[in-house]
Each structure stands twice: as structure tokens, then as C-alpha cells.
Design a protein around this motif. Structure first.
Motif, short mmCIF file in Angstrom:
data_model
loop_
_atom_site.label_atom_id
_atom_site.label_comp_id
_atom_site.label_asym_id
_atom_site.label_seq_id
_atom_site.Cartn_x
_atom_site.Cartn_y
_atom_site.Cartn_z
N TYR A 217 -5.94 28.30 -3.34
CA TYR A 217 -7.32 28.40 -3.81
C TYR A 217 -8.16 29.26 -2.87
N ALA A 218 -7.94 29.11 -1.57
CA ALA A 218 -8.67 29.94 -0.61
C ALA A 218 -8.31 31.42 -0.78
N ARG A 219 -7.02 31.70 -1.01
CA ARG A 219 -6.61 33.09 -1.23
C ARG A 219 -7.23 33.66 -2.50
N ASP A 220 -7.34 32.84 -3.55
CA ASP A 220 -7.95 33.32 -4.79
C ASP A 220 -9.42 33.66 -4.58
N ALA A 221 -10.08 32.94 -3.66
CA ALA A 221 -11.49 33.23 -3.39
C ALA A 221 -11.64 34.53 -2.60
N GLU A 222 -10.75 34.76 -1.63
CA GLU A 222 -10.80 35.99 -0.81
C GLU A 222 -9.36 36.49 -0.65
N PRO A 223 -8.88 37.34 -1.54
CA PRO A 223 -7.46 37.75 -1.50
C PRO A 223 -7.06 38.52 -0.26
N SER A 224 -8.00 39.14 0.44
CA SER A 224 -7.64 39.96 1.61
C SER A 224 -8.01 39.29 2.93
N ASN A 225 -8.26 38.00 2.93
CA ASN A 225 -8.60 37.28 4.15
C ASN A 225 -7.32 37.08 4.97
N VAL A 226 -7.26 37.72 6.14
CA VAL A 226 -6.03 37.69 6.95
C VAL A 226 -5.72 36.27 7.44
N SER A 227 -6.75 35.51 7.83
CA SER A 227 -6.51 34.15 8.33
C SER A 227 -5.91 33.27 7.24
N VAL A 228 -6.41 33.43 6.02
CA VAL A 228 -5.88 32.63 4.90
C VAL A 228 -4.43 33.00 4.62
N LEU A 229 -4.14 34.30 4.60
CA LEU A 229 -2.78 34.74 4.30
C LEU A 229 -1.80 34.31 5.40
N ARG A 230 -2.25 34.31 6.64
CA ARG A 230 -1.38 33.87 7.73
C ARG A 230 -1.04 32.38 7.57
N LEU A 231 -2.06 31.55 7.33
CA LEU A 231 -1.80 30.12 7.15
C LEU A 231 -0.99 29.85 5.90
N LEU A 232 -1.23 30.64 4.84
CA LEU A 232 -0.47 30.45 3.61
C LEU A 232 1.00 30.77 3.83
N THR A 233 1.28 31.84 4.58
CA THR A 233 2.66 32.17 4.91
C THR A 233 3.33 31.05 5.68
N LEU A 234 2.63 30.54 6.69
CA LEU A 234 3.20 29.46 7.50
C LEU A 234 3.43 28.20 6.65
N ALA A 235 2.47 27.87 5.77
CA ALA A 235 2.61 26.66 4.96
C ALA A 235 3.80 26.76 4.00
N PHE A 236 3.93 27.90 3.32
CA PHE A 236 5.07 28.07 2.42
C PHE A 236 6.39 28.04 3.18
N TRP A 237 6.40 28.67 4.35
CA TRP A 237 7.64 28.74 5.14
C TRP A 237 8.06 27.35 5.60
N GLN A 238 7.09 26.58 6.14
CA GLN A 238 7.42 25.24 6.61
C GLN A 238 7.75 24.29 5.46
N ALA A 239 7.21 24.58 4.28
CA ALA A 239 7.52 23.75 3.11
C ALA A 239 8.88 24.08 2.50
N GLY A 240 9.53 25.13 2.99
CA GLY A 240 10.84 25.51 2.47
C GLY A 240 10.80 26.39 1.24
N GLU A 241 9.62 26.86 0.85
CA GLU A 241 9.49 27.75 -0.31
C GLU A 241 9.56 29.20 0.18
N LEU A 242 10.77 29.67 0.41
CA LEU A 242 10.96 30.95 1.06
C LEU A 242 10.53 32.12 0.18
N THR A 243 10.74 32.01 -1.12
CA THR A 243 10.33 33.11 -2.01
C THR A 243 8.82 33.28 -1.99
N ALA A 244 8.10 32.16 -2.10
CA ALA A 244 6.64 32.22 -2.04
C ALA A 244 6.17 32.69 -0.66
N ALA A 245 6.87 32.27 0.39
CA ALA A 245 6.52 32.72 1.74
C ALA A 245 6.71 34.23 1.88
N GLY A 246 7.78 34.77 1.26
CA GLY A 246 7.99 36.22 1.29
C GLY A 246 6.87 36.97 0.60
#
Length: 415
Positions: A217-246
């Protein structure tokens, strides 16, 4: 007028129901401290959390003292009712005096308006909001304000509220509330801050799938926010969703193309996906964006070794050794020389590893095995003995030492 202990407000602050004992108060204090600790506050709201936690601790101290002095160590429901009635009477008396003062001020204002109508052109007004959200815990949603209360007096007065959120009624500092106006949409940056705060709370609790949902939801509000994308990458990676993390790390790399962090994450994610060619390409981009990072070049060398690119691995690991050698990097360099049949390079790299960390057992073991393939038998024996002193349970080095002793040339005694 003497101050009356308001047990009812103290119980509301601690979200505690009578009757209660000292242990109940201690557990309630601990529970509220986990929710309103200043370290969990969003940016700019640390003071609100700190003051609210101070009020909670003061209320808990009063209740603990009351429970300790009560019969049987328990404060009954009737005692709380009597104390609450006395506190309400005291507040009613204070309210009556305030009302009389307000009436006097109103009479003075009417007289001023009659005799000096143009003294001030600034109107006095106030707007009361009914719905609000807590900036510290936006995942609670929009709540209905059930009551506003005050603690303390003078310069130390504190304002707090009881709000009905979806999880239940919560006691929150009034400064952490953001009143909601449904007539216009929220600005994008406010939505980003709310969802990021909620995601960080989920990460602290180890719930990475929930954090990823909130960060979407945060990414949808600001698609180019670097902090949001960094945390989103980490969250998907730690959750085991590697395709979404990629996908998330590629968006991050496009939004922040001049820094190596996104490429470094991409390399590790691709490696977990077993896409080693993509991992090597991302690692190379990371090293090129941060050319002074020896660890990045070592990672490039390891991935190229996995892809059987010996020459590329030698170049990358040699660059890492020039920038800042490490034991692991030197051992990888020795492996690259070994795969190419360069025994001298392997011996040199392993020897440098032992000099860099004289207590590293793997370095001495590799050095001993490299020397065993030369004619330096005595040096190989010394290296094996040193490796066994660091790792006495290494059976492979022990067997190597036995073979070296058996192959050691014997000197015939003089006639």
C-alpha cells in the motif's frame, strides 16, 4: 482544594479492571510499556510516547502503593467506586469554578464588545473532531474518540484520549492522534508514513508477510520511494516470496540507480533463486557502483567460480586482495588457482591467509594441503601440526599428517 487520587483514571490509563492486586498492576504496566515505548514511536512522536509512558508509570506507582496498603493486598471494586465518586465530585467543583470564571470573562467580553467593538478582528473558534487515527499504530485503523482526559496540572499537564479502534478501546496520548476529515483524501506522504510505521511494527514481531502487505500500500502511494522499496524487498525476501522480492528489488534499482545496495540485494535474492548467472551480473554491477568495496569483489569472484569462470574469478578476487584482503577471499583465490593448476599461486594465497589470521584453522588446513603437493614436506608437516592445534578434531588434516610423516625422507645414520 486537596488533591484526590483518581483511581478510575489510573485504571483507564493502564487498561485495568477492578478488583486488582499489585501483580495485576505490574503486568499492566509492562504491557503498556511494550506499546508506548519511545523507541517504537514514529518520527516526531517520541516526546508524546515518553510523556504518555511517564503518566502510565505514575498511575501504576499510585495503584501499587494502594494495593500494598490494602487489606489482603487487593483493591476491591467498591473501593474503586468510592474513590471515583470522590474524584468526580472534585472535578465537578473545579468545573463549577471554571464555569464561574468563564461567565465572568464572557461578561467582560460583552462589555468590551459594547464599548470597544473593533478591539480585535480575530474570531475565536474551535472544531471538535470525532474520528481519528493513531500515528504510532496506524494498523488500528480509524477510531471514534470516546473521551478526552487530562493528567497533572500547571506546566506538566498531559492530555490523553480513549479511542474505540477496531481491535478495541485504546488509551493513547492526544498528541499521537491525527483527526480524520472524510471530505478530502489523505496526502500520499501521510499514507506512506502510516503504512511504513505499521510494517516496521510487523517486522519487529517477525511477521514479514504482513509487513509486505502493508508496504505494498505504501508503494502504491509513492511508487518511487526508495525507503519503501528497500523495506518491501527485505519483507518479501524474509517471507520467502523470492519472485516478488525480485520484482521489488528491480523497482528499487530503477529508483536508485547510483548506489550499490539494490544490486547487492538483487545478487543475494537471485542466488537464493539459484539463478547464479543473474546473481553474478548483479554482484558485478554492485562492485562497479562501489569500486572500493573489497567484499563486493569477493562476492563477484565466488559467483564466477560457481559458474566455472576461472579467469573472471581470478580478476575479481585479485581486485579484492588489492583493496583489502580477507581470509575467505584469499582462500577463494587459492581455489581459483587450484582449479587452473597454478600450484604456486595456491600456496602463496593460502600462506597470505595464515599470515592475515594466524588462528584460522581452515587457512592452515588449506595451506598444509597445498604444501603437501610440493616437495616442501617439512613445511607441510609444520602447517598440518599448526592446523591440528587450532582444530584438533579435523580428521582430514590428521590423515594428511600421517601420510606426510610416512613420505618424509629418512636420513641414514653415519657409518
Amino acid at each position: 482544594m486537596p488533591q484526590v487520587l483518581d483511581i478510575e483514571q489510573a485504571l483507564l490509563l493502564l487498561e485495568l479492571e477492578p478488583p486488582f492486586e499489585m501483580r495485576d498492576v505490574q503486568l499492566a504496566r509492562r504491557r503498556q510499556a511494550k506499546v508506548w515505548h519511545p523507541d517504537l514511536a514514529p518520527p516526531g512522536k517520541q516526546l508524546e510516547h515518553e510523556r504518555h509512558l511517564k503518566a502510565i508509570n505514575e498511575a501504576a506507582d499510585q495503584l501499587e502503593n494502594l494495593a500494598e496498603g490494602s487489606r489482603g493486598g487487593k483493591v476491591s471494586r467498591n473501593a474503586v467506586k468510592v474513590s471515583a465518586a470522590a474524584a468526580r465530585a472534585a472535578r465537578a467543583e473545579a468545573g463549577r469554578r471554571n464555569y464561574e470564571e468563564a461567565q465572568a470573562r464572557q461578561a467582560h467580553a460583552e462589555e468590551t464588545q459594547k464599548h470597544d467593538p473593533f478591539g480585535s478582528r480575530v474570531p475565536d473558534h474551535s472544531v471538535v473532531h470525532r474520528y481519528a487515527r493513531c500515528l504510532s499504530y496506524p494498523e488500528w485503523g480509524v477510531g471514534e474518540v470516546a473521551g478526552i482526559y487530562f493528567t497533572g496540572g500547571g506546566d506538566d499537564i498531559q492530555q490523553w484520549a480513549r479511542v474505540r479502534f477496531n481491535p478495541g478501546v485504546r488509551t493513547v496520548p492526544a498528541g499521537s492522534l491525527q483527526f480524520v476529515d472524510f471530505s478530502k483524501p489523505d496526502p500520499g506522504h501521510e499514507r506512506v508514513q502510516r503504512f511504513m510505521t505499521a510494517a516496521q511494527h510487523a517486522m519487529v514481531e517477525g511477521d514479514y508477510p504482513l509487513a509486505a502487505k502493508r508496504l505494498v500500500y505504501a508503494r502504491d502511494a509513492e511508487p518511487s520511494n526508495v525507503s519503501v522499496l528497500r523495506l518491501l524487498t527485505l519483507a518479501f525476501w524474509q517471507a520467502g516470496e523470492l519472485t516478488a522480492a525480485g520484482r521489488a528489488v528491480r523497482d528499487w534499482a530503477r529508483a536508485d540507480p547510483t548506489r550499490p545496495a539494490a544490486q547487492r540485494y538483487a545478487s543475494r535474492i537471485y542466488e537464493d533463486m539459484r539463478a547464479y548467472d543473474l546473481a553474478a551480473e548483479a554482484a558485478l554491477r554492485s562492485a562497479q557502483l562501489g569500486p572500493a568495496d573489497a567484499g563486493a569483489w569477493e562476492r563477484v569472484g565466488r559467483l564466477r567460480l560457481r559458474l566455472f569462470d576461472r579467469e573472471g574469478a581470478l580478476d575479481a578476487l585479485g581486485q579484492a586482495r588489492r583493496l583489502g584482503p580477507s581470509v575467505e577471499g584469499l582462500l577463494d583465490l587459492a581455489l581459483a588457482h587450484h582449479l587452473g593448476g597454478d600450484l604456486g599461486g595456491e600456496v602463496t594465497a593460502t600462506e597470505q591467509a595464515t599470515l592475515l589470521d594466524p588462528q584460522h584453522p581452515a587457512a592452515w588446513s588449506r595451506y598444509a594441503h597445498a604444501l603437501a603437493r610440493t616437495d616442501r614436506v617439512s613445511d607441510a608437516i609444520a602447517a598440518s601440526e599448526r592446523a591440528l592445534r587450532s582444530a584438533p578434531d579435523d580428521e582430514e588434516v590428521r590423515e594428511l599428517l600421517l601420510r606426510l610423516h610416512a613420505a618424509q625422507p629418512r636420513v641414514l645414520p653415519a657409518a
